[in-house]
Design a protein around this motif. Structure first.
Motif, short mmCIF file in Angstrom:
data_model
loop_
_atom_site.label_atom_id
_atom_site.label_comp_id
_atom_site.label_asym_id
_atom_site.label_seq_id
_atom_site.Cartn_x
_atom_site.Cartn_y
_atom_site.Cartn_z
N PRO A 11 0.82 -1.22 0.00
CA PRO A 11 0.00 0.00 0.00
C PRO A 11 0.85 1.27 0.00
N ARG A 12 0.52 2.16 -0.93
CA ARG A 12 1.26 3.43 -0.98
C ARG A 12 0.42 4.51 -0.31
N VAL A 13 0.99 5.18 0.65
CA VAL A 13 0.28 6.23 1.38
C VAL A 13 -0.03 7.38 0.41
N PRO A 14 -1.28 7.88 0.40
CA PRO A 14 -1.58 9.02 -0.48
C PRO A 14 -0.57 10.15 -0.26
N ASP A 15 -0.21 10.79 -1.37
CA ASP A 15 0.89 11.77 -1.28
C ASP A 15 0.65 12.88 -0.26
N ASP A 16 -0.61 13.37 -0.20
CA ASP A 16 -0.84 14.49 0.74
C ASP A 16 -0.61 14.03 2.20
N ILE A 17 -1.03 12.83 2.52
CA ILE A 17 -0.84 12.33 3.89
C ILE A 17 0.65 12.07 4.13
N ALA A 18 1.31 11.48 3.14
CA ALA A 18 2.74 11.17 3.30
C ALA A 18 3.52 12.45 3.56
N ARG A 19 3.19 13.50 2.79
CA ARG A 19 3.92 14.78 2.96
C ARG A 19 3.68 15.36 4.35
N ILE A 20 2.45 15.22 4.83
CA ILE A 20 2.14 15.76 6.17
C ILE A 20 3.00 15.06 7.23
N VAL A 21 3.06 13.73 7.14
CA VAL A 21 3.76 12.99 8.20
C VAL A 21 5.27 13.26 8.16
N ILE A 22 5.79 13.47 6.96
CA ILE A 22 7.24 13.68 6.84
C ILE A 22 7.63 15.13 7.14
N SER A 23 6.75 16.06 6.85
CA SER A 23 7.13 17.47 6.95
C SER A 23 7.26 17.95 8.40
N PRO A 24 8.38 18.58 8.73
CA PRO A 24 8.54 19.12 10.08
C PRO A 24 7.44 20.13 10.46
N LYS A 25 6.98 20.88 9.45
CA LYS A 25 5.98 21.93 9.72
C LYS A 25 4.70 21.36 10.34
N SER A 26 4.30 20.17 9.89
CA SER A 26 3.01 19.60 10.34
C SER A 26 2.96 19.43 11.86
N TYR A 27 4.15 19.18 12.45
CA TYR A 27 4.16 18.87 13.87
C TYR A 27 3.98 20.10 14.75
N ALA A 28 3.96 21.28 14.08
CA ALA A 28 3.68 22.50 14.84
C ALA A 28 2.18 22.77 14.88
N ASN A 29 1.39 21.87 14.31
CA ASN A 29 -0.05 22.11 14.26
C ASN A 29 -0.81 20.79 14.49
N LYS A 188 21.77 26.06 23.56
CA LYS A 188 21.88 26.47 22.15
C LYS A 188 22.28 25.28 21.28
N LEU A 189 23.30 24.57 21.73
CA LEU A 189 23.77 23.42 20.95
C LEU A 189 22.66 22.39 20.78
N THR A 190 21.93 22.13 21.83
CA THR A 190 20.87 21.12 21.74
C THR A 190 19.80 21.56 20.75
N GLN A 191 19.46 22.84 20.80
CA GLN A 191 18.40 23.29 19.91
C GLN A 191 18.86 23.23 18.46
N GLU A 192 20.12 23.50 18.23
CA GLU A 192 20.64 23.37 16.86
C GLU A 192 20.63 21.90 16.46
N PHE A 193 20.95 21.07 17.41
CA PHE A 193 21.07 19.64 17.17
C PHE A 193 19.71 19.02 16.79
N PHE A 194 18.67 19.45 17.49
CA PHE A 194 17.34 18.85 17.28
C PHE A 194 16.44 19.66 16.36
N GLY A 195 16.55 20.98 16.42
CA GLY A 195 15.52 21.80 15.78
C GLY A 195 15.90 22.23 14.39
N VAL A 196 16.63 21.36 13.67
CA VAL A 196 17.25 21.84 12.43
C VAL A 196 16.29 22.39 11.39
N HIS A 197 15.00 22.14 11.53
CA HIS A 197 14.10 22.63 10.49
C HIS A 197 13.32 23.88 10.85
#
Ligand code: HEM
Length: 433
Positions: A11-29, A188-197
């Motif tokens: 099964p291939r995940v529909p592209d819109d759903i796949a993009r949501i799960v992969i995109s860092p932005k989605s996790y802010a909402n 600062k280092l940790t935030q750079e380390f984790f928050g790269v996006h």
């Protein structure tokens, strides 16, 4: 099992759903990411996401599948690929500077059996509840200082920036035995380390370009190493009763721990230990703000605090994923998985799985049992879980009796990350008790 034939019909995940799960932005909402996970759990609990720029990956969204895969650490490795989801171009850069390997850091996360067990044993006793509970009063003193700081604001502050962010860092640095003046640098280092996006946590050029992001990650790592090399030397010369000394003076298979593995250990503990805990703490406060009855319960009944802590961690799920890869062809939930395929453990989805949690989107400190997977599962399950829970419990024990009321003073904001993060800001208005 005819893996080849089944692989074609996977099964291939529909592209819109796949993009949501992969995109860092989605996790802010929450209104974007959680409906996507719900759709997957209901329609395609195990499907392949094919998003441009990324390897094809199986999205694992059901609680039971996450636990089954993570329990089986021989069939599902962490580290034949990158244990974190990164873009292909970033991985190629990493390989190019790392002798063809994606093992960017010699930490537990990037180890598989039997190496993983040999290194985890070094600190596993230190992190057990009995040993950790001895630190309770030391941690309480730090919690009190943090609460006094919060109360010094005139009835209004940012619960994350002014409060939750600093305390877990103070705890872990104290246990490590590093001086308070180095804490801003570590943060600062940790935030750079984790928050790269996230554009607000990151230099702008790093956000758009995966190679730049990988370079940044690598540069943060070198800074961490330089810092910890010196501390390691100090602790070998003059061991103290702290976690750094335990690691610096440990042996593996009869040999002193190598430099890279020691540094990998420090970095993992230093970084894993604070953004996660601070986000969960903010989530707990946000949940209580949304439900005055639960706020009153947590204030009046100290035995409710452990339920509050577990629920805060489930509800927030600050670690968004870790990757696994199959080592041989196998089958999960009736789907044929080929050898060396990559799977993304979607912890926030497992933690909202309707088959395990009743009314999963509801914040409920009375939830029992609360068998969330926010700490992962199996041999890699979070090393610091008991410390995280102790820290949070002590903080709420100290904080809640001092607050008469608390409400939102603005909208909460979240870090854009598909890896580790959560609350960026939680503006509150409060009345002291
Ligand atoms: C691993 C979550 C706090 C140290 C992990 C994993 C998760 C996680 C999901 C991966 C588990 C897996 O692969 O199955 C969290 C959350 C925390 C938290 C939600 C706070 C609420 C901490 C703290 C420390 C810590 C306070 C240390 C002081 C580690 C380490 C690993 C790890 C060293 C790697 C373990 C291994 O691969 O064997 N954590 N963590 N974490 N965590 Fe935590």
């Amino acid at each position: 099992m005819d893996v080849q034939a089944s692989a074609q019909s996977r099964p291939r995940v529909p592209d819109d759903i796949a993009r949501i799960v992969i995109s860092p932005k989605s996790y802010a909402n929450d209104d974007v990411i959680y409906p996507a996970f719900k759709w997957l759990r209901e329609n395609m609990p195990l499907g392949v996401a094919e998003v441009e720029g990324y390897d094809p990956i199986w999205l694992v969204t059901k609680h039971a599948d996450i636990r089954m895969i993570e329990r089986n650490s021989k069939l599902f490795h962490n580290a034949d690929f990158n244990a974190i989801l990164t873009e292909r171009a970033g991985d190629e850069f990493t390989r190019s500077i790392n002798n063809g390997s994606l093992k960017v850091i010699s930490s537990l996360t990037y180890m598989d059996p039997p190496e993983h067990g040999a290194f985890r044993t070094i600190t596993s006793n230190w992190f057990l509840p009995g040993r950790i509970s001895k630190l309770k009063e030391q941690i309480r003193a730090l919690a009190r200082q943090s609460v006094e700081h919060l109360l010094s604001f005139d009835g209004e502050c940012d619960f994350v920036k002014d409060f939750a962010l600093h305390y877990p860092l103070r705890v872990i640095m104290t246990l490590f035995g590093v001086p308070p003046e180095d804490e801003p640098m570590m943060l600062k280092l940790t935030q750079e380390f984790f928050g790269v996006h996230d554009p607000e946590e990151q230099r702008p050029e790093m956000v758009a370009d995966p190679v730049a992001a990988a370079k940044m990650w690598y540069a943060s790592l070198q800074d961490f190493y330089a810092y910890f090399d010196k501390l390691s030397e100090d602790r070998r010369r003059e061991p103290k009763d702290d976690l750094l000394s335990l690691i610096a003076n440990s042996t593996v298979n009869g040999q002193p721990i190598p430099r890279d593995e020691a540094n990998g250990y420090y970095v993992a503990i230093a970084t894993a230990g604070h953004d996660t805990t601070s986000s969960s703490t903010a989530g707990g406060m946000h949940g209580l703000i949304g439900d005055p009855e639960q706020f009153a319960l947590a204030k009046s009944d100290p035995t409710a605090i452990s339920g509050l802590v577990d629920e805060a961690i489930r509800w927030t799920s600050p670690v968004k994923h870790f990757m696994r890869n199959s080592t041989e062809a196998t089958e999960v939930r009736g789907q044929a998985i080929g050898a060396m395929e990559r799977l993304m453990m979607c912890y926030p989805s497992g933690n909202r799985d309707e088959e395990v949690f009743e009314d999963p989107n509801r914040f409920d400190i009375r939830r029992s049992p609360n068998l969330h997977v926010a700490f992962g599962f199996g041999p890699h399950m979070c090393l610091g879980q008991h410390l995280a829970k102790l820290e949070m419990s002590v903080l709420f024990e100290e904080l809640l009796p001092r607050l008469k009321s608390v409400e939102l003073a603005g909208d909460p904001r979240f870090v854009e990350t598909n890896f580790v993060g959560g609350y960026k800001s939680l503006p509150i208005r409060f009345e002291k008790a």
